[in-house]
Design a protein around this motif. Sequence first.
Motif, mmCIF file in Angstrom:
data_model
loop_
_atom_site.group_PDB
_atom_site.id
_atom_site.type_symbol
_atom_site.label_atom_id
_atom_site.label_comp_id
_atom_site.label_asym_id
_atom_site.label_seq_id
_atom_site.Cartn_x
_atom_site.Cartn_y
_atom_site.Cartn_z
ATOM 1 N N PRO A 49 0.807 -1.233 0.000
ATOM 2 C CA PRO A 49 0.000 0.000 0.000
ATOM 3 C C PRO A 49 0.837 1.280 0.000
ATOM 4 O O PRO A 49 0.348 2.343 -0.379
ATOM 5 C CB PRO A 49 -0.823 -0.094 1.290
ATOM 6 C CG PRO A 49 -0.814 -1.534 1.662
ATOM 7 C CD PRO A 49 0.481 -2.080 1.152
ATOM 8 N N ASP A 50 2.103 1.180 0.414
ATOM 9 C CA ASP A 50 2.981 2.351 0.442
ATOM 10 C C ASP A 50 3.488 2.741 -0.950
ATOM 11 O O ASP A 50 4.004 3.840 -1.135
ATOM 12 C CB ASP A 50 4.190 2.093 1.354
ATOM 13 C CG ASP A 50 3.787 1.854 2.793
ATOM 14 O OD1 ASP A 50 2.929 2.609 3.302
ATOM 15 O OD2 ASP A 50 4.309 0.902 3.411
ATOM 16 N N THR A 110 2.804 4.106 -4.014
ATOM 17 C CA THR A 110 1.795 4.940 -4.657
ATOM 18 C C THR A 110 2.302 5.403 -6.025
ATOM 19 O O THR A 110 3.501 5.329 -6.307
ATOM 20 C CB THR A 110 1.513 6.183 -3.792
ATOM 21 O OG1 THR A 110 2.735 6.941 -3.698
ATOM 22 C CG2 THR A 110 1.035 5.794 -2.395
ATOM 23 N N PRO A 111 1.416 5.906 -6.862
ATOM 24 C CA PRO A 111 1.873 6.488 -8.130
ATOM 25 C C PRO A 111 2.898 7.605 -7.907
ATOM 26 O O PRO A 111 3.850 7.730 -8.677
ATOM 27 C CB PRO A 111 0.588 7.028 -8.759
ATOM 28 C CG PRO A 111 -0.495 6.155 -8.197
ATOM 29 C CD PRO A 111 -0.053 5.865 -6.784
ATOM 30 N N GLU A 112 2.728 8.380 -6.838
ATOM 31 C CA GLU A 112 3.672 9.455 -6.537
ATOM 32 C C GLU A 112 5.057 8.894 -6.212
ATOM 33 O O GLU A 112 6.065 9.418 -6.680
ATOM 34 C CB GLU A 112 3.164 10.320 -5.368
ATOM 35 C CG GLU A 112 1.915 11.105 -5.665
ATOM 36 C CD GLU A 112 0.622 10.273 -5.580
ATOM 37 O OE1 GLU A 112 0.635 9.153 -4.996
ATOM 38 O OE2 GLU A 112 -0.389 10.734 -6.125
ATOM 39 N N VAL A 130 3.129 2.745 -11.009
ATOM 40 C CA VAL A 130 3.376 1.579 -10.155
ATOM 41 C C VAL A 130 3.719 0.335 -10.978
ATOM 42 O O VAL A 130 4.663 -0.393 -10.658
ATOM 43 C CB VAL A 130 2.167 1.323 -9.227
ATOM 44 C CG1 VAL A 130 2.347 0.047 -8.434
ATOM 45 C CG2 VAL A 130 1.966 2.509 -8.280
#
Length: 105
Positions: free
Chosen positions: A52-53, A55-57, A67
């Motif tokens: 979950p960590d 991210t696209p960012e 991702v």
Amino acid sequence: MMFAKRLREGVRRGEITCSVRIWIRPRVTVGVRYRMEEGEIEVDSIEPIGLPDITPELARESGFLGVLDLFKVAKHGKGENIYLVRFHYVAPAANKVRRSGLKVK
């Protein structure tokens, strides 16, 4: 620590300062410098993270389009543990000392 060829220039320019790696165990050490084609990277931190960590960012911060692009490159071998490695680029010294002891200008 190796980088895909397309990421190396971004690392050298300081635009890419982190990498997501999927390893069995950490393969880098905080404070240690690792060679690149030109210069080195010095590891600032390494921390375990979860899916979950990612991210696209974070993928873009690591130099990837997203991702899925990151996952195509991040897995190394049979590893299942995900690590976030933060680093900075260290340019080659202007006056390197060769093994012979002579300075190069």
